[in-house]
Design a protein around this motif. Structure first.
Motif, PDB file in Angstrom:
ATOM      1  N   LEU A  48       0.811  -1.213   0.000  1.00  0.00           N
ATOM      2  CA  LEU A  48       0.000   0.000   0.000  1.00  0.00           C
ATOM      3  C   LEU A  48       0.851   1.272   0.000  1.00  0.00           C
ATOM      4  O   LEU A  48       0.562   2.205  -0.750  1.00  0.00           O
ATOM      5  N   SER A  49       1.876   1.323   0.805  1.00  0.00           N
ATOM      6  CA  SER A  49       2.737   2.512   0.804  1.00  0.00           C
ATOM      7  C   SER A  49       3.435   2.664  -0.543  1.00  0.00           C
ATOM      8  O   SER A  49       3.603   3.783  -1.053  1.00  0.00           O
ATOM      9  N   GLU A  50       3.808   1.528  -1.122  1.00  0.00           N
ATOM     10  CA  GLU A  50       4.465   1.565  -2.442  1.00  0.00           C
ATOM     11  C   GLU A  50       3.496   2.091  -3.506  1.00  0.00           C
ATOM     12  O   GLU A  50       3.882   2.888  -4.374  1.00  0.00           O
ATOM     13  N   LEU A  51       2.247   1.656  -3.438  1.00  0.00           N
ATOM     14  CA  LEU A  51       1.244   2.143  -4.387  1.00  0.00           C
ATOM     15  C   LEU A  51       1.039   3.641  -4.217  1.00  0.00           C
ATOM     16  O   LEU A  51       0.967   4.380  -5.218  1.00  0.00           O
ATOM     17  N   ARG A  52       0.972   4.086  -3.007  1.00  0.00           N
ATOM     18  CA  ARG A  52       0.790   5.517  -2.736  1.00  0.00           C
ATOM     19  C   ARG A  52       1.941   6.334  -3.329  1.00  0.00           C
ATOM     20  O   ARG A  52       1.719   7.342  -4.022  1.00  0.00           O
ATOM     21  N   LYS A  53       3.183   5.893  -3.066  1.00  0.00           N
ATOM     22  CA  LYS A  53       4.346   6.629  -3.572  1.00  0.00           C
ATOM     23  C   LYS A  53       4.400   6.628  -5.094  1.00  0.00           C
ATOM     24  O   LYS A  53       4.725   7.643  -5.723  1.00  0.00           O
ATOM     25  N   GLU A  54       4.082   5.494  -5.695  1.00  0.00           N
ATOM     26  CA  GLU A  54       4.103   5.382  -7.156  1.00  0.00           C
ATOM     27  C   GLU A  54       3.129   6.362  -7.799  1.00  0.00           C
ATOM     28  O   GLU A  54       3.466   7.085  -8.754  1.00  0.00           O
ATOM     29  N   LEU A  55       1.907   6.411  -7.274  1.00  0.00           N
ATOM     30  CA  LEU A  55       0.882   7.267  -7.869  1.00  0.00           C
ATOM     31  C   LEU A  55       1.144   8.738  -7.588  1.00  0.00           C
ATOM     32  O   LEU A  55       0.863   9.598  -8.422  1.00  0.00           O
ATOM     33  N   MET A  56       1.721   9.030  -6.408  1.00  0.00           N
ATOM     34  CA  MET A  56       2.063  10.421  -6.118  1.00  0.00           C
ATOM     35  C   MET A  56       3.171  10.906  -7.045  1.00  0.00           C
ATOM     36  O   MET A  56       3.125  12.040  -7.543  1.00  0.00           O
ATOM     37  N   ALA A  57       4.161  10.049  -7.288  1.00  0.00           N
ATOM     38  CA  ALA A  57       5.264  10.424  -8.176  1.00  0.00           C
ATOM     39  C   ALA A  57       4.764  10.664  -9.594  1.00  0.00           C
ATOM     40  O   ALA A  57       5.251  11.556 -10.302  1.00  0.00           O
ATOM     41  N   ALA A  58       3.784   9.849 -10.007  1.00  0.00           N
ATOM     42  CA  ALA A  58       3.226   9.986 -11.358  1.00  0.00           C
ATOM     43  C   ALA A  58       2.129  11.046 -11.428  1.00  0.00           C
ATOM     44  O   ALA A  58       1.580  11.288 -12.504  1.00  0.00           O
ATOM     45  N   LYS A  59       1.796  11.643 -10.279  1.00  0.00           N
ATOM     46  CA  LYS A  59       0.736  12.650 -10.180  1.00  0.00           C
ATOM     47  C   LYS A  59      -0.592  12.112 -10.697  1.00  0.00           C
ATOM     48  O   LYS A  59      -1.328  12.791 -11.423  1.00  0.00           O
TER      49      LYS A  59
END
Length: 609
Positions: free
Chosen positions: A155-166
């Motif tokens: 879940l944290s990885e998904l959050r970071k991935e989507l935030m980085a991709a905006k």
């Protein structure tokens, strides 16, 4: 034909009687009186979305609307959990990494336009969705740190991935740590052992189930539209003024079956016996006012405008509970008193990123420790708190695992000579001759303490001013409403602020979380970030209760005392009061929605004007 005419005539007569204010059932029993519990909060709420709220008063309301899978038993001592929406207690793997929940079929959300006229059943997917919402940056969850510290896989990885991709958060993306097993079963997998992870699932204001279609319908206004499966629904809300809850018609059949402790007062035992087998909730409405000033809140209760008083204001303790016993004049009225220590700590924090009071160098540590040594806790507890507290030695409070009654530290010391010596040694002296200490570089030393516009805060400010005058440090006070200070605090904008922190479970982890670096902007208002402390916090979190964990917690407490990101003031003792027509009221500090277990004797209740 005659039957239809008679039926129509009867309907007409009933309608005319209702219109004229006459009882329609003149021959039958009168309609039962509405059972309404009235009381007041002393601090305003912020809203009622589990993904966004962090303050106690919003949590209290939300706990009655939303349901987590588990709950604490209302009267059980020691505290223990039992299923709420769960069919049984969860299955936990031996390594404390996998938790499997089974939800009872046939539980329904309260009605809402989002459901388009159909009854909406609670399913396992609702809990998965609700947990994911804390990871969605849109909601700025103040409790995300609790879930991230447990490392739900993916879940944290998904959050970071989507935030980085905006990109917006993808609720449909499957992750290893949250699995839907079937319609009523879901599983959580963690990246490391977390023996007390289960406590989080007894808090409806945090892990309560939210329906996706409700969130999608109301969007950014979801704080004002709570829709849950709990015993209550929000009927009316006037922000910072009045909150009205009504019984949820869709609430399932639950019955009063509480077990009273052996050492409970005889009067409570009798009330519990009378309530056995009653369908919950027994009340029809809960009306909560916001009365920030102590005197109006106290008078409202005395004048019977409130049925109970949540937290007797300390300034009236000598009148209402002299020597901590109910005053004779109140006892004659049949007023009930419930006295209890909350798992609670009262602190003032120093912004560790603030250029004046923050930092980890010896001179900055010395400044904070000197300020702490100048605080006269005995006077504060005697005058401000009217004896309704004990001095704090660390952040961990009584009632929480990890509290040590014999632990003594500098935190509670009052020593002006040591305070002055620390300041002198590290260059905090009067360099310009105006009588006030300056910073070591010669620039003015001015503390800014943020506060609220109520009488207790004003009295606290005066004590702070006298304490700082004694060591010749200037201090100013900036006043704002509590929700405004909370918002600024989470953004790291305040130099100093005084707050209370209450545990949602009987464990000291929640207090140590105040100092954990990754919790900055969430639990960690001080923004303290010390690698040695972080390591100890992570170590104790992964250990089962026992000597090794206690040792790690003790070392962590000592570091917080040494670096002083928080000045711990006191652990408070609270007293609640209830009029004699309130039945079954006790205080479970880990169950906020006590309204489910309380009844009103309407025959004894004064008629409302």
């Amino acid at each position: 034909m005659r039957a239809r005419v008679n039926k129509a005539l009867s309907a007409l007569i009933v309608g005319l009687m209702l219109a004229s204010g006459l009882p329609a059932a003149a021959q039958g029993d009168a309609a039962p009186a509405t059972k309404t519990l009235r009381y007041a909060f002393l601090i305003a709420e912020t809203g009622f979305d589990p993904a966004q709220i962090t303050d106690l008063y919003s949590r209290t309301v939300a706990s009655g609307i939303f349901e987590a899978p588990l709950q604490f038993e209302y009267l059980a001592r020691p505290f223990r959990m039992k299923p709420a929406t769960a069919a049984e207690m969860p299955e936990i793997s031996p390594d404390f990494k996998t938790f499997t929940f089974k939800i009872k079929p046939g539980i329904y959300f309260s009605d809402d336009p989002a459901f388009k006229g159909r009854k909406r059943e609670l399913v396992a997917a609702d809990y998965i969705y609700s947990l994911k919402r804390h990871y969605d940056p849109q909601w700025k969850s103040g409790n995300l740190y609790i879930l991230e510290s447990a490392k739900i896989l993916g879940l944290s990885e998904l959050r970071k991935e989507l935030m980085a991709a905006k990109k917006p958060f993808d609720y449909d993306r499957e992750v290893e740590g949250l699995k839907l097993i079937d319609r009523y079963t879901f599983q959580i997998k963690l990246g490391e052992p977390t023996p007390r992870f289960l406590y989080n699932f007894a808090d409806g204001s945090f892990t309560g189930a939210v329906a996706r279609e409700v969130v999608e319908m109301y969007g950014d206004k979801i704080m004002a539209h709570p829709v849950g499966t709990g015993a209550w629904r929000l009927a009316d809300w006037r922000r910072s003024s009045r909150i009205v809850l009504e019984k949820n018609p869709n609430y399932r059949d639950e019955f009063y079956d509480e077990q009273v402790p052996d050492d409970a007062p005889a009067a409570i035992k009798a009330q519990v016996a009378q309530l056995k087998g009653r369908k919950l909730p027994m009340l029809d409405r809960v009306e909560i006012s916001i009365i920030e000033e102590a005197q109006p809140r106290w008078l409202s209760f005395l004048n019977k405008q409130g049925d109970m008083l949540d937290q007797l204001p300390a300034e009236f303790a000598t009148i209402a509970i002299p020597n901590n016993k109910l005053a004779p004049n109140l006892a004659k009225q049949g007023i009930q008193m419930v006295r209890y220590p909350r798992a609670d700590v009262s602190v003032s924090y120093f912004g560790m990123e603030n250029p004046v009071v923050g930092g980890y160098t010896p001179d900055k540590v010395a400044l904070r420790r000197a300020i702490s040594l100048a605080i006269d806790l005995d006077k504060e507890i005697r005058i401000l708190r009217r004896g309704q507290a004990i001095p704090g030695q660390s952040v961990i409070s009584p009632g929480a695992w990890g509290y040590e009654s014999g632990f003594k530290s500098e935190m509670s010391d009052y020593d002006l000579e040591r305070a002055r010596a620390l300041l002198d040694t590290f260059g905090y002296v009067d360099k310009d001759g105006d009588g006030w200490r300056d910073l070591p570089d010669g620039s003015p030393l001015l503390l800014t303490y943020h506060t609220q516009p109520d009488q207790v805060s004003r009295q606290s400010n005066e004590l702070w001013r006298k304490n700082m005058d004694a060591i010749k440090i200037k201090i100013e006070f900036k006043t704002a409403k509590w929700p405004e200070n909370l918002k600024s605090s989470r953004a790291g904008k305040l130099m100093m602020w005084g707050v209370g922190w209450s545990a949602g479970a009987p464990d000291g982890d929640t207090f140590l979380a105040l100092g954990y670096g990754p919790n900055k902007g969430q639990a960690n208002h001080a923004r303290f970030d010390l690698p040695a402390f972080n390591g100890l916090y992570e170590k104790q979190r992964a250990l089962p209760d026992g000597p090794e964990r206690l040792q790690a917690m003790t070392e962590a407490k000592k570091l917080m005392v040494a670096y002083m990101p928080y000045k711990v003031h006191a652990h408070r003792t609270f007293t609640d009061m209830a009029h004699p027509w309130v039945k079954g009221y006790q205080r479970n500090i880990f169950m906020r929605d006590f309204w489910r277990f309380v009844d009103i004797d309407t025959a004894a209740q004064p008629k409302q004007q």
